[in-house]
Design a protein around this motif. Structure first.
Motif, PDB file in Angstrom:
ATOM      1  N   ASP A   1      37.543  71.051  29.037  1.00 14.84           N
ATOM      2  CA  ASP A   1      37.222  71.427  27.661  1.00 14.84           C
ATOM      3  C   ASP A   1      36.433  72.733  27.689  1.00 14.84           C
ATOM      4  N   GLU A   2      37.098  73.798  27.360  1.00 14.28           N
ATOM      5  CA  GLU A   2      36.519  75.146  27.399  1.00 14.28           C
ATOM      6  C   GLU A   2      35.812  75.415  28.724  1.00 14.28           C
TER       7      GLU A   2
ATOM      8  N   GLN B   1      32.855  70.097  27.351  1.00 11.89           N
ATOM      9  CA  GLN B   1      32.411  71.319  26.675  1.00 11.89           C
ATOM     10  C   GLN B   1      30.897  71.480  26.799  1.00 11.89           C
TER      11      GLN B   1
ATOM     12  N   THR C   1      38.281  68.609  21.276  1.00 11.63           N
ATOM     13  CA  THR C   1      37.361  67.817  22.092  1.00 11.63           C
ATOM     14  C   THR C   1      37.567  66.327  21.848  1.00 11.63           C
TER      15      THR C   1
HETATM   16 MG   LIG Z   1      35.363  71.167  21.308  1.00  9.49          MG
END
Ligand SMILES: [Mg+2]
Ligand SMILES: Nc1ncnc2c1ncn2[C@@H]1O[C@H](COP(=O)(O)OP(=O)(O)OP(=O)(O)O)[C@@H](O)[C@H]1O
Lengths: 251, 319
Positions: free
Chosen positions: B158-159, B82, B42
């Motif tokens: 991010d994810e 995220q 991240t």
């Molecule tokens: Mg992360």
């Protein structure tokens, strides 16, 4: 992309949030209302030397200034919420310049504070305030600029705050002193001279005086001076807030 | 090169979150960032999208430095974070519309794109619902479609599929694959299946460093062609025995680790090594092998091997 678009959407967003949160309307008017109600009851027979207007007329413009002070600072500081809730990141990775973002945010907060201030004026009129004179049209302009100044100050404060818990400190050690030192409740001439000197450094002092002048004709300073200070401090704090804002990292 | 990262370092206090990493991503490539929690994925992405300033080093997006031209960098990007960055007081439509305007999309373009994307993730019925009234997965869907809404040149995800149901995850994958011809994508994920399916290349991060960077296929080959899995009674297996197996197979296995009640042995060819394995097992008395299985490595095996994920219990694994 149009920077104006960015300013506009952020302004619009603040307005939408304001209209959706009814509690904000009452919440930020509550305390100023009680100040207005109890002070004008308690002091209704008081006459300050050199002041030619009655106390309700004296205090009402000051209370309107109080509303834009509190609401403006709160709106500005609520950038901290946006940071905590993550929304600030969405804006900060967009191509909009930091200056547009700060300006949009400041205009949005100032608009809601301004509307709240006008509502307060309407409430004052219910309890006997009668704005009059040839300069009435300046009142909304000056009220809005004051709102913009204090929203900008709020944004500037938000850039050094880690979380919203610090807000109580801001209220107690910044907002209240600014308010009490502004001459909103009693004439500055009643203050000891060193406190009066402090009041002279307070931008809200000039706002209160000019707002009072535009609705009642009574003023402590030369209105030209007050209006100049209002414009100047609005400009300076807007610059300061966008400068500080552009330097913050958003994690 | 669409994205170039050069000697990038980010330090928070005394934590080195990103420790001098280098990589570059080509136009149209899907590049995966993998690694255990806290590896620095991240942080890397936040530097790329100019939210964090590098402590040292630099990163370039379409040639623009995140240090010197952050605004130019932002113009190229679409980002899905995220954690949520939605305005929960606004409606689904308002969030998307605000985004479109921020990125200079015209009104007709915004409208048609919003319709298209809401349909893609089945959120049409929630168009005018305040975001705070959506479920967690719905918010995630909204977040993802908002990130791709303005058709950016480079996407940082991010994810992205965190918390999405299997069907939606597949929809998002399909969409990412569809757009990936013209779009450069950097994505982080903890779903190895996702990385294996989507990514052209992956970088595995650990403690702020990149410990491996290659295509998923080559990474799998690197840890061995096959894995022999020996399962035991739980009372029979312990660290000493693992060590004995490990010692007995020196030079034959690329990696040996303990996974629950099983020992996993990464080898070039299982049929060639299996006799030796059996030999070693014979020397360990009182051990009952419950089963022997031979399988192909997955990206997950690579990940566990490289990132030393503590839950896999492989701290004792040899090499
Ligand atoms: Mg992360
Ligand atoms: N704002 C911050 N202040 C201090 N330390 C931070 C900050 N952000 C991240 N870190 C630290 O940096 C390291 C890397 O964090 P990062 O969020 O990049 O990990 P990650 O790979 O994204 O992990 P995850 O898979 O859990 O999302 C961690 O040790 C974390 O504690």
């Amino acid at each position: 992309m149009g920077e104006l678009d960015a300013v506009y959407v952020l302004w619009l967003r603040d307005l939408k949030r304001y209209l959706r949160a009814k509690s904000r309307v009452f919440g930020s008017i509550g305390m100023p209302f009680f100040f207005l109600a109890f002070f004008s009851l308690g002091f209704r027979r008081v006459e300050f030397p050199g002041v030619e207007i009655d106390y309700v007329s004296f205090i009402s413009p000051g209370i309107a200034a109080m509303v834009v002070l509190f609401t403006g600072v709160f709106s500005g500081v609520s950038v901290v919420w946006d940071r905590q809730f993550g929304f600030l990141r969405e804006i900060m990775v967009s191509p909009a310049s930091r200056f547009s973002i700060a300006l949009g945010r400041a205009l949005g907060g100032a608009t809601t504070a301004f509307v709240q201030g006008l509502i307060m004026v309407a409430v004052s009129m219910l309890i006997g305030f009668r704005p009059a004179g040839n300069n009435l049209l300046l009142f909304p302009v000056l009220l809005f600029l004051t709102a913009l100044t204090f929203t900008s100050i709020g944004i500037a404060i938000s850039t050094v705050m880690r979380d919203i818990h610090g807000f109580q400190i801001v209220v107690n050690f910044f907002v209240f002193p600014i308010f009490f030192l502004s001459g909103a409740l009693f004439p500055l001439s009643e203050l000891p001279s060193f406190v009066e000197a402090l009041a002279m450094l307070n931008p809200l002092t000039y706002s209160v005086d000019a707002l009072r002048w535009s609705t009642t004709g009574y003023a402590f300073f030369n209105p030209i001076l007050s209006i100049a200070v209002i414009f100047l401090s609005c400009f300076l704090f807007l610059l300061l807030s966008s400068f500080l804002f552009s330097r913050t990292e958003v994690e | 090169m669409s994205v170039v990262v050069k000697n990038l370092v980010k330090v928070f206090g005394n934590i080195v979150a990103v420790d001098s990493i280098n990589f570059s991503v080509e136009k149209g490539e899907i590049f995966g960032l993998l690694g255990p929690n806290g590896a620095g994925k991240t942080t890397t992405m936040k530097i790329l999208c100019t939210l964090l300033k590098p402590t040292s080093g630099d990163a370039f997006v379409e040639g623009y430095s995140v240090r010197r031209d952050p605004k130019k960098v932002r113009e190229k990007l679409g980002v899905v974070f995220q954690e949520s960055t939605l305005d929960i007081e606004l409606t689904v439509f308002e969030n998307l519309d605000l985004h479109g305007r921020l990125y200079g999309m015209g009104i007709n373009e915004r409208r048609s794109r919003i319709d298209e994307l809401l349909e893609l993730v089945n959120l049409e019925d929630y168009r005018n619902v305040q975001v705070k009234k959506l479920s967690g997965g719905m918010k995630r869907k909204l977040e993802v479609i908002r990130g791709i809404m303005h058709s950016p040149d480079i996407l940082i995800l991010d994810e992205p599929t965190l918390g999405l149901d299997a069907a939606t995850r597949r929809t998002i994958w399909r969409h990412i694959e569809e757009i990936s011809e013209d779009v450069t994508i950097i994505l982080s994920t903890h779903y190895m299946e996702e990385a294996e399916k989507l990514c052209d290349r992956v970088a595995v991060m650990r403690n702020g460093k990149i410990v491996a960077l290659d295509s998923p296929q080559s990474l799998k080959e690197r840890i061995g062609e096959e894995i022999i899995v020996l399962s035991f009674e739980s009372s029979d297996i312990n660290v000493e025995r693992l060590k004995a197996v490990s010692d007995g197979l020196t030079g034959l296995a690329t990696h040996i680790s303990l996974n629950g009640n099983a020992i996993e042995i990464h080898v070039k060819s299982a049929s060639a090594v299996l006799p030796e394995v059996m030999e070693v097992l014979r020397t360990l008395r009182d051990v009952n092998v419950k089963g022997v299985e031979i399988r192909k490595p997955t990206l997950e095996d690579v990940f566990i091997t490289l990132s030393g994920d503590s839950t896999s219990g492989d701290e004792h694994g040899g090499t």
